[in-house]
Design an enzyme around this catalytic site. Sequence first.
Site, PDB file in Angstrom:
ATOM      1  CE  LYS A  24      47.092  46.178  27.758  1.00 30.00           C
ATOM      2  NZ  LYS A  24      46.338  45.092  28.366  1.00 30.00           N
ATOM      3  CG  ASN A  25      47.726  41.684  27.912  1.00 25.99           C
ATOM      4  OD1 ASN A  25      47.804  42.864  28.282  1.00 25.99           O
ATOM      5  ND2 ASN A  25      46.557  41.090  27.675  1.00 25.99           N
ATOM      6  NE  ARG A  94      44.261  42.632  37.089  1.00 27.48           N
ATOM      7  CZ  ARG A  94      43.878  42.630  38.351  1.00 27.48           C
ATOM      8  NH1 ARG A  94      43.579  43.749  38.939  1.00 27.48           N
ATOM      9  NH2 ARG A  94      43.773  41.503  39.019  1.00 27.48           N
ATOM     10  CB  CYS A 118      40.144  47.426  31.930  1.00 29.00           C
ATOM     11  SG  CYS A 118      40.772  48.182  30.441  1.00 29.00           S
ATOM     12  NE  ARG A 123      41.219  42.643  35.651  1.00 30.67           N
ATOM     13  CZ  ARG A 123      41.927  43.216  34.679  1.00 30.67           C
ATOM     14  NH1 ARG A 123      41.734  44.480  34.372  1.00 30.67           N
ATOM     15  NH2 ARG A 123      42.844  42.533  34.013  1.00 30.67           N
ATOM     16  CB  ILE A 125      46.148  40.530  43.280  1.00 27.02           C
ATOM     17  CG1 ILE A 125      46.190  41.392  44.553  1.00 27.02           C
ATOM     18  CG2 ILE A 125      45.900  41.403  42.074  1.00 27.02           C
ATOM     19  CD1 ILE A 125      47.443  42.270  44.626  1.00 27.02           C
ATOM     20  CG  ASP A 126      42.555  35.584  45.520  1.00 26.74           C
ATOM     21  OD1 ASP A 126      42.343  36.270  44.488  1.00 26.74           O
ATOM     22  OD2 ASP A 126      42.130  34.426  45.645  1.00 26.74           O
ATOM     23  CG  ASP A 309      42.023  40.222  26.597  1.00 23.23           C
ATOM     24  OD1 ASP A 309      41.252  40.450  27.547  1.00 23.23           O
ATOM     25  OD2 ASP A 309      43.233  39.963  26.750  1.00 23.23           O
ATOM     26  CB  ILE A 331      37.932  35.025  31.706  1.00 24.03           C
ATOM     27  CG1 ILE A 331      38.227  33.837  30.792  1.00 24.03           C
ATOM     28  CG2 ILE A 331      39.186  35.520  32.439  1.00 24.03           C
ATOM     29  CD1 ILE A 331      38.889  32.653  31.434  1.00 24.03           C
ATOM     30  NE  ARG A 401      45.424  50.730  30.312  1.00 25.89           N
ATOM     31  CZ  ARG A 401      44.789  49.662  30.784  1.00 25.89           C
ATOM     32  NH1 ARG A 401      43.528  49.749  31.122  1.00 25.89           N
ATOM     33  NH2 ARG A 401      45.410  48.520  30.941  1.00 25.89           N
TER      34      ARG A 401
HETATM   35  N1  EPU Z   1      41.674  36.044  39.527  1.00 24.67           N
HETATM   36  C1  EPU Z   1      41.442  35.835  40.872  1.00 24.67           C
HETATM   37  N2  EPU Z   1      42.489  35.991  41.739  1.00 24.67           N
HETATM   38  C2  EPU Z   1      43.731  36.337  41.325  1.00 24.67           C
HETATM   39  C3  EPU Z   1      43.963  36.541  39.956  1.00 24.67           C
HETATM   40  C4  EPU Z   1      42.907  36.381  39.071  1.00 24.67           C
HETATM   41  O1  EPU Z   1      40.337  35.539  41.281  1.00 24.67           O
HETATM   42  O2  EPU Z   1      44.624  36.460  42.173  1.00 24.67           O
HETATM   43  C5  EPU Z   1      40.555  35.892  38.586  1.00 24.67           C
HETATM   44  C6  EPU Z   1      40.218  37.234  37.933  1.00 24.67           C
HETATM   45  O3  EPU Z   1      39.359  38.005  38.732  1.00 24.67           O
HETATM   46  C7  EPU Z   1      39.584  36.824  36.641  1.00 24.67           C
HETATM   47  C8  EPU Z   1      40.362  35.559  36.270  1.00 24.67           C
HETATM   48  O4  EPU Z   1      40.949  35.095  37.491  1.00 24.67           O
HETATM   49  O5  EPU Z   1      38.239  36.493  36.806  1.00 24.67           O
HETATM   50  C9  EPU Z   1      41.420  35.770  35.223  1.00 24.67           C
HETATM   51  O6  EPU Z   1      42.403  36.608  35.681  1.00 24.67           O
HETATM   52  P1  EPU Z   1      43.926  36.518  35.184  1.00 24.67           P
HETATM   53  O7  EPU Z   1      44.776  36.677  36.388  1.00 24.67           O
HETATM   54  O8  EPU Z   1      44.146  35.334  34.319  1.00 24.67           O
HETATM   55  O9  EPU Z   1      44.009  37.824  34.296  1.00 24.67           O
HETATM   56  P2  EPU Z   1      44.968  39.037  34.465  1.00 24.67           P
HETATM   57  O10 EPU Z   1      46.359  38.555  34.597  1.00 24.67           O
HETATM   58  O11 EPU Z   1      44.438  39.990  35.448  1.00 24.67           O
HETATM   59  C10 EPU Z   1      45.453  39.126  31.906  1.00 24.67           C
HETATM   60  C11 EPU Z   1      45.404  40.197  30.856  1.00 24.67           C
HETATM   61  C12 EPU Z   1      43.948  40.542  30.544  1.00 24.67           C
HETATM   62  C13 EPU Z   1      43.233  39.277  30.103  1.00 24.67           C
HETATM   63  C14 EPU Z   1      43.374  38.176  31.157  1.00 24.67           C
HETATM   64  C15 EPU Z   1      42.769  36.858  30.738  1.00 24.67           C
HETATM   65  C16 EPU Z   1      47.389  41.455  31.314  1.00 24.67           C
HETATM   66  C17 EPU Z   1      47.998  42.705  31.805  1.00 24.67           C
HETATM   67  N3  EPU Z   1      46.073  41.376  31.359  1.00 24.67           N
HETATM   68  O12 EPU Z   1      44.810  39.700  33.061  1.00 24.67           O
HETATM   69  O13 EPU Z   1      43.987  41.470  29.481  1.00 24.67           O
HETATM   70  O14 EPU Z   1      41.880  39.560  29.883  1.00 24.67           O
HETATM   71  O15 EPU Z   1      44.774  37.966  31.444  1.00 24.67           O
HETATM   72  O16 EPU Z   1      43.387  36.387  29.586  1.00 24.67           O
HETATM   73  O17 EPU Z   1      48.075  40.558  30.859  1.00 24.67           O
HETATM   74  C18 EPU Z   1      43.186  43.213  28.132  1.00 24.67           C
HETATM   75  O18 EPU Z   1      44.236  43.111  27.486  1.00 24.67           O
HETATM   76  O19 EPU Z   1      42.202  43.899  27.752  1.00 24.67           O
HETATM   77  C19 EPU Z   1      43.073  42.491  29.395  1.00 24.67           C
HETATM   78  C20 EPU Z   1      42.158  42.772  30.300  1.00 24.67           C
END
Ligand code: EPU
Length: 424
Positions: A24-25, A94, A118, A123, A125-126, A309, A331, A401
């Site tokens: 999925k991811n 997301r 979720c 979360r 995106i800075d 996850d 995380i 999802r």
């Molecule tokens: N973070 C920031 N700023 C940012 C981006 C991230 O502070 O600009 C923080 C987040 O708030 C969080 C941490 O960094 O505390 C990790 O975030 P990351 O960006 O690595 O995760 P993500 O890309 O939002 C993906 C997966 C998630 C999975 C995480 C960690 C996708 C679509 N989602 O999320 O998957 O938990 O990596 O491995 O790829 C799931 O599949 O259930 C899921 C939530």
Amino acid sequence: MSQEVIAIEGGHKLKGTVRISGAKNATVALIPAIVLAEEPVEIMGVPEISDVDALMVLLKELNCEVELEEDTLKVNPETMINTPLVSDAVDKLRASYYFMGALLGKYGDVTIKMPGGCYLGPRPIDLHLKGFEALGATITYDENMGSYHLHADHLKGNRIYLDFASVGATINIMLAAVRADGKTTIENAAKEPEIIDVANLLTKMGAKIRGVGTDTIVIEGVDYMGGAVHEIIPDRIEAGTFLIIAAAMGNMVLIQNVIPQHLDALLSKLREMGVVFEIIGDTILVYGNIEHLKPIEIKTQIYPGFATDLQQPLTAFLTQAEGQSKVTDTIYTARFKHCAELNKMGANIEVGDACCYVNGKTDLHGTRVNATDLRCGAALVVAGLMADGVTEIGNVYHIDRGYDNIDRKLIALGAQISRYEVDD
Ligand code: EPU
């Protein structure tokens, strides 16, 4: 109002073979990556999940030709129009934010709503935005529309250090940088297998990327990206969920289409609990029927550490270990909503600061519970299979999802599962 529930009659032993779908991811990043191409792209092994449906809607909004046949997605971006992505489909997941990087890379301009997905605590995106700015984009946020506008006359390669090794930021910056002028270096990049998969597709499309899978990724921008054919890697989180299910309720379950190295952290924790399994090529055979499960401690980390996850489904299984287990999530420190739902079923879990303590062993009983997010849903499926009586899981859309036909796959292993409508 009525809603669909997944109803699981627990206590049935599972046996047989289950095949893991495409990740999925990875998929949710590969699909937006396609828009960088000027020619048709074909992706195989696409999981049947509602996140893919939402991304296909967005591709169609961008006027791409889209065709999904079985698990093969064919996209022709030749007719694309760079439309603002502000429809409800953006809110569904997301990963719609990957269109930010991809459209910025291709057109130097993108308007997109803040993504959904979720709720696992804040979360932000800075890191994505800082990366785009470093490449030369100006970013404005429209409060009324809730949308971002990113623009760059010329994206220019730069050196970007990520304060945290974010999966999303690494991929998104990579998507923009492949079309920037010159060299981009992403330092403290994330190393998740899904990132490597996306880089592999981009490379087939003509990108020049080195160092994926390490913490320094170097990208030389190119002027043109062409068509490609790509097969998605297996979903390590779906595989991990089935490993936990097989450990909990299985009696010789063979899990096919896995990359065992992607699951090292989970496999070592299952071994520590006393679970017995055998790795045979790209399959894992799980022997079930464990008499005494040992409690363990887990701490989620970036890859190759223990995946956040899988923390939730494993927590459900830990209710069967004899003694206290501790689960810490570094995380997503607030990813513990599943604990209250598991407690409704008879678990004894205390939630602490970014952690929970699972006091086992407790018998679980079927009752009505709610999936508060995707992996909470998976935890409740694990619990429902172990519980006596019938567990009804609400908010099924969270599970749909991200899990490809989880009920059909479990039924094939001997689980008693149905879906029906109930009054709220
Ligand atoms: N973070 C920031 N700023 C940012 C981006 C991230 O502070 O600009 C923080 C987040 O708030 C969080 C941490 O960094 O505390 C990790 O975030 P990351 O960006 O690595 O995760 P993500 O890309 O939002 C993906 C997966 C998630 C999975 C995480 C960690 C996708 C679509 N989602 O999320 O998957 O938990 O990596 O491995 O790829 C799931 O599949 O259930 C899921 C939530």
